[in-house]
Design a protein around this motif. Structure first.
Motif, PDB file in Angstrom:
ATOM      1  N   GLU A 440      73.044  36.106  28.116  1.00 26.94           N
ATOM      2  CA  GLU A 440      72.106  37.123  28.533  1.00 26.94           C
ATOM      3  C   GLU A 440      70.957  37.144  27.547  1.00 26.94           C
ATOM      4  N   VAL A 472      80.374  38.054  36.685  1.00 24.98           N
ATOM      5  CA  VAL A 472      80.297  38.928  35.537  1.00 24.98           C
ATOM      6  C   VAL A 472      80.598  38.196  34.256  1.00 24.98           C
ATOM      7  N   GLN A 473      80.883  36.948  34.412  1.00 23.91           N
ATOM      8  CA  GLN A 473      81.124  36.182  33.205  1.00 23.91           C
ATOM      9  C   GLN A 473      79.826  36.111  32.417  1.00 23.91           C
ATOM     10  N   GLU A 474      80.006  36.064  31.130  1.00 22.15           N
ATOM     11  CA  GLU A 474      78.809  36.143  30.312  1.00 22.15           C
ATOM     12  C   GLU A 474      78.095  34.824  30.184  1.00 22.15           C
ATOM     13  N   PHE A 498      69.287  47.201  24.954  1.00 22.12           N
ATOM     14  CA  PHE A 498      70.020  46.060  25.505  1.00 22.12           C
ATOM     15  C   PHE A 498      71.361  46.444  26.120  1.00 22.12           C
ATOM     16  N   PHE A 499      72.166  47.151  25.356  1.00 19.58           N
ATOM     17  CA  PHE A 499      73.523  47.406  25.837  1.00 19.58           C
ATOM     18  C   PHE A 499      73.548  48.430  26.960  1.00 19.58           C
ATOM     19  N   GLU A 500      72.580  49.307  26.951  1.00 23.73           N
ATOM     20  CA  GLU A 500      72.473  50.255  28.054  1.00 23.73           C
ATOM     21  C   GLU A 500      72.182  49.499  29.353  1.00 23.73           C
ATOM     22  N   ARG A 502      72.618  46.377  29.869  1.00 26.28           N
ATOM     23  CA  ARG A 502      73.716  45.468  30.138  1.00 26.28           C
ATOM     24  C   ARG A 502      74.800  46.203  30.933  1.00 26.28           C
ATOM     25  N   GLY A 503      75.023  47.425  30.553  1.00 30.69           N
ATOM     26  CA  GLY A 503      75.972  48.241  31.289  1.00 30.69           C
ATOM     27  C   GLY A 503      75.525  48.450  32.717  1.00 30.69           C
ATOM     28  N   ASP A 506      76.170  45.388  34.803  1.00 30.30           N
ATOM     29  CA  ASP A 506      77.565  45.254  35.208  1.00 30.30           C
ATOM     30  C   ASP A 506      77.890  46.161  36.387  1.00 30.30           C
ATOM     31  N   ASP A 507      77.440  47.404  36.298  1.00 30.26           N
ATOM     32  CA  ASP A 507      77.663  48.338  37.409  1.00 30.26           C
ATOM     33  C   ASP A 507      77.027  47.803  38.678  1.00 30.26           C
ATOM     34  N   GLU A 510      78.733  44.820  40.181  1.00 30.45           N
ATOM     35  CA  GLU A 510      80.013  45.204  40.756  1.00 30.45           C
ATOM     36  C   GLU A 510      79.813  45.885  42.112  1.00 30.45           C
TER      37      GLU A 510
END
Lengths: 651, 248
Positions: A440, A472-474, A498-500, A502-503, A506-507, A510
């Motif tokens: 990513e 969802v694999q990185e 970034f991590f926000e 990234r979350g 993922d949502d 999905e």
């Protein structure tokens, strides 16, 4: 057609001079002579250009300093005003020409000489290309001379005759030789007359230029390679420091940078703005943006306005890396600042843009985006999933599949600038540096159309649609199914987001997987663009571009089966550039433009709602073409919410 | 991940945040690509911003899950570096053995890490592009005399040393510096894969047990770190079965 533009008169002279450059015969003596010439040519044409044609196309320009034209051009010089400002002289030429040419009727469709002065640049280049063809293709000297001597008088017809530059005599010849089996092939297969010279040059256009050897033994061949390129871009600072060159290393371009800089600063010194000039068959267009000078050099069919748009895109790329204030600061402290240092690593992005322009990009030509064709309800599901999973600091969210927009989520008060999106798409899908790395990415970038003073941060993640289980694999395992890849771009102003984001990714993935949207996207990507006959059964059209002005988006059918090679696409794009230039010439506003050549018939049509460009084989009648165009319009109207994103998801 | 992965992996596992730093074009991304995908790309285009990747490393007693920040080496991204090395438990500072200036840059990074990063961060100094050095095992260390001359000859691709040896940074010089600063030291080739896995294994081993209490590690105090853990776990659990450990 509009070949009577002011730059035409130089054709005979310059074509004679420049013919050897691009001719395949590698005669050393001639080449050498040509070597010395370009500089003179440039300066000479620069003066000519600004002293006459510059005025006609750009009213803002002040009276340029008078420079004496070359004696051999004087005759044409004198005749220019009459031919470019009144219709009278053109007519006789058309008529007299008709007796020697096959396609008198063709020229009839070009009744719009009123536009010609502003189109002069484009015309002149085409013209010159035409000149080149003459000297190249006519194998025996006699032919050569006679055609050349005709050139000034038949030029109007010559241009009208063929958009992609083919000489009548030549055509006759090829017609005769190919009347047998091949004639029919050609009719059904290609919309464009064969042009081995262009084919050869285009084939090598994307090759790297050899390294100059230390002892300079290969200097000449390197220079020839450099000069054979159809398109160059140079970016230099106002102090004359090289910043970027599409082809060739510093050693190679130094002289040219120097000459270009001298020409530009000469006019700046005179409080004048140099916008462009023609040297031989080459068109130069210059824009000065603050501390930068950008130069486009082309032998392709492109108008000044189109070249300017390309230069603007390169300029935006630089801003995107640096932001305007920080670039200005760099130059404020030292005018001779070497901008290549802070730009280090972005050459690939600039070159990817330049290559895109050289291949020909409908997106740049139309300043519009292409969307993935999806049912309205399907797109709606994706949009609402996007909105539902939106995280706090998200500014823009995009889903992009193989360079086509699938969905956008944006704040109510901000729309996305097509130029910005073009930069992003270029970075992700053309330059490939992001994708190649896997994983990513978190990319600081400035979107100059949105705000050229600050950085935004872009989260990028590629999904592999072929292997949905691995979504969802990185780290995408392999990059084989590139065309099928989907990128999720989440842009935020928060440097630490970034991590926000990234979350959120993922949502989002999905959810999209759960509600089947991923499958729908995959289906749509696989299906690709429909062909012309899918859109309108039995349509004679080979290709079209439809731009929705309101949505700043365009749609087009598949390039297959008629335009499979890069060369064919480039020729098609040449045609589109040509049509586009006609529609967008100021001050005249054309509504409809018909154009016919021996091998194709094309139509450009603009209304406040849309622009349509389409092309069909020459055997198609104008009525049939117009009918086909109407059918396309109907189709788009019916499919509007599928082929375009209307509004997008707004929060 | 620690919890969900527990069934498949009886060994305790923990996350380690690792950052790669170094001058542009020394091969940071190539090292990561070799480590993560066991793949190599000639003439890779420069990284823009930073890339985030993960890879597991199986040690005899535990599993380390590396969360790798592969940063861009260009000067203009330098100001973003603290965001990536903050709370990192490990750092790979990379230089190019054919380019002495890149070692200087690496030394700057080491100094910055020692000053600004978490105390206890494990730093490995890595000289990449070992494939460009001549195979003669002595050349690296015996060229000590050339050490001073090397920077001057930097511009030339082929020096007088002959045999096409492009090495310009003797192993001895770099090793001495690494010892002095207490860094792990390796020379690697991302192209051939030589020593790449060893670097990561050595780092994994060097991470003090105390900082590996759980998936959370010592970091994760900032918003960056905290979010990261939540997400990484989710993903890691899912890929656990498919990815059977790394090369190390």
């Amino acid at each position: 057609m509009e070949g009577t533009g002011n730059a035409d008169p130089q054709t005979p002279g310059t074509s004679l001079e420049n013919a050897p450059t691009s001719s395949t015969q590698k005669n050393d003596k001639v080449e050498q002579q040509d070597f010395i010439n370009p500089t003179i040519n440039i300066i000479q044409s620069a003066s000519r250009r600004t002293s006459t044609s510059g005025v006609s196309s750009i009213s803002r320009e002040e009276t340029p300093p008078p420079l004496p034209p070359r004696p051999k051009n004087l005759a044409f010089f004198d005749s220019r005003p009459s031919s470019s400002h009144s219709l009278a002289p053109t007519r006789p030429q058309l008529v007299s020409k008709a007796t020697t040419q096959l396609s008198y009727t063709d020229t009839q469709s070009y009744n719009d000489e009123s536009r010609e002065e502003s189109l002069s640049s484009g015309a002149s280049r085409r013209k010159n290309y035409f000149g080149l063809n003459v000297s190249r293709n006519a194998s025996d000297a006699e032919d050569n001379v006679s055609v050349r001597s005709f050139a000034p008088t038949i030029e109007v017809g010559g241009d009208a005759e063929s958009i992609l530059g083919e000489v009548i005599g030549d055509h006759e010849k090829s017609l005769l030789t190919s009347l047998g089996n091949r004639f029919e092939d050609k009719e059904s297969e290609s919309l464009f007359p064969p042009d081995p010279e262009f084919e050869e040059t285009f084939k090598q256009e994307f090759d790297e230029i050899e390294e100059m050897k230390a002892d300079g033994s290969n200097e000449e061949s390197v220079m020839l390679q450099w000069r054979a390129k159809l398109k160059h871009f140079l970016i230099l600072s106002s102090a004359g420091k090289p910043i970027y060159s599409r082809h060739g290393n510093d050693q190679l371009i130094t002289n040219y940078i120097g000459v270009v800089q001298a020409i530009i600063s000469f006019y700046q010194g005179a409080n004048d703005v140099l916008r462009g000039f023609t040297a031989g068959d080459v068109r130069f267009v210059v824009i000065s943006q603050g501390p930068l000078n950008l130069v486009a050099i082309t032998r392709l069919t492109e108008s000044d306005a189109q070249l300017r748009a390309q230069l603007d895109a390169l300029y935006m790329q630089i801003l995107s890396t640096l932001t305007l204030p920080s670039m200005e600061r760099m130059f404020a402290t030292r005018a001779s600042y070497d901008l290549r240092r802070p730009l280090q690593g972005t050459e690939t992005l600039l070159s990817a843009l330049a290559d895109g322009f050289t291949r020909g990009s409908p997106s740049t030509l139309l300043s519009a985006l292409e969307c993935l064709k999806l049912r309205k309800s399907h797109r709606h599901v994706i949009n609402s999933t996007f909105l539902k999973t939106r995280s706090e600091s998200l500014l823009y969210g995009l889903i992009v599949a193989s360079g086509k927009l699938v969905s956008v989520v944006r704040p109510k008060k901000h729309s996305l600038h097509p130029g910005d999106l073009h930069l992003i798409f270029n970075m992700l899908f053309e330059a490939g540096s992001v994708k190649a790395g896997g994983g990513e990415n978190w990319i600081p970038l400035c979107l100059p159309g949105f705000n050229n003073t600050g950085f935004l941060y872009m989260y990028v993640s590629f999904l592999n649609l072929e292997h949905p289980t691995e979504q969802v694999q990185e780290r995408p395992v392999s990059k084989e199914g590139e065309g099928d890849e989907v990128a999720i771009l989440l842009i935020s102003a928060n440097k630490e987001g970034f991590f926000e984001l990234r979350g959120m990714r993922d949502d989002l993935v999905e959810q999209l997987q759960k509600n089947g949207s991923i499958d729908l996207m995959r289906g749509a990507v696989r299906q690709g663009r429909p062909s012309c006959t899918d859109i309108v059964p039995g349509s004679p059209l080979r290709h079209f571009l439809y731009k929705s002005r309101g949505n700043v988006q365009f749609t087009m059918p598949s390039f297959d089966p008629y335009f499979q090679t890069a060369l064919d696409r480039r020729r098609l794009m040449n045609l589109y550039h040509h049509l586009h230039a006609h529609l967008h010439t100021k001050p005249t506003h054309l509504k409809i433009h018909h154009s016919t050549s021996t091998t194709n018939i094309s139509l450009a049509w603009t209304t406040p709602l849309f622009e349509l460009y389409c092309v069909a084989p020459a055997t198609t009648s104008r009525a049939a073409l117009a009918q086909a165009a109407n059918k396309v319009i109907q189709w788009v109207r019916k499919e509007e919410e599928r082929v375009f994103i209307i509004g997008g998801a707004v929060f | 991940m620690a919890d969900s992965g527990a069934q498949a992996q009886p060994k305790p596992s923990s996350s380690v945040k690792l950052v790669l730093l170094g001058e542009a074009a020394v091969g940071k991304s190539s090292l990561v690509m070799r480590f993560v995908n066991n793949d190599f790309q000639e003439n890779k285009e420069p990284t823009i911003g930073a890339a985030f990747l993960t890879q597991k490393c199986n040690l005899p007693t535990r599993t380390i899950k590396f969360e790798i920040w592969d940063t861009a080496g260009q000067e203009r991204f330098a100001s973003l570096a603290p965001m990536y090395y903050r709370n990192a438990q490990a750092a790979l500072v990379v230089y190019d053995i054919t380019k002495p200036s890149s070692l200087t840059k690496a030394q700057h990074w080491v100094a910055e890490l020692q000053r600004q990063a978490s105390p206890g961060i494990v730093i490995a100094l890595v000289g990449n592009k070992l494939d460009l050095a001549s195979s003669n095992p002595n050349s690296g260390s015996s060229d000590g005399d050339d050490a001073d001359a090397a920077p001057a000859a930097e511009g030339e691709e082929e020096g007088e040393e002959g045999e096409g040896d492009a090495r310009r940074v003797p192993t001895k010089t770099a090793k001495a510096y690494a010892d002095e600063e207490g860094l792990l030291f390796f020379e690697t080739s991302a192209k051939t894969g030589l020593n790449v896995a060893e670097v990561f294994t050595a780092i994994a081993n060097a991470i003090p047990e105390t900082s590996l209490k759980g998936p959370r590690g010592v970091g994760g105090q900032t918003s960056l770190g905290r979010q990261e853990d939540a997400r990484v776990n989710l993903v890691g659990g899912r890929t656990e079965g498919a990815k059977e450990g790394c090369a190390c």
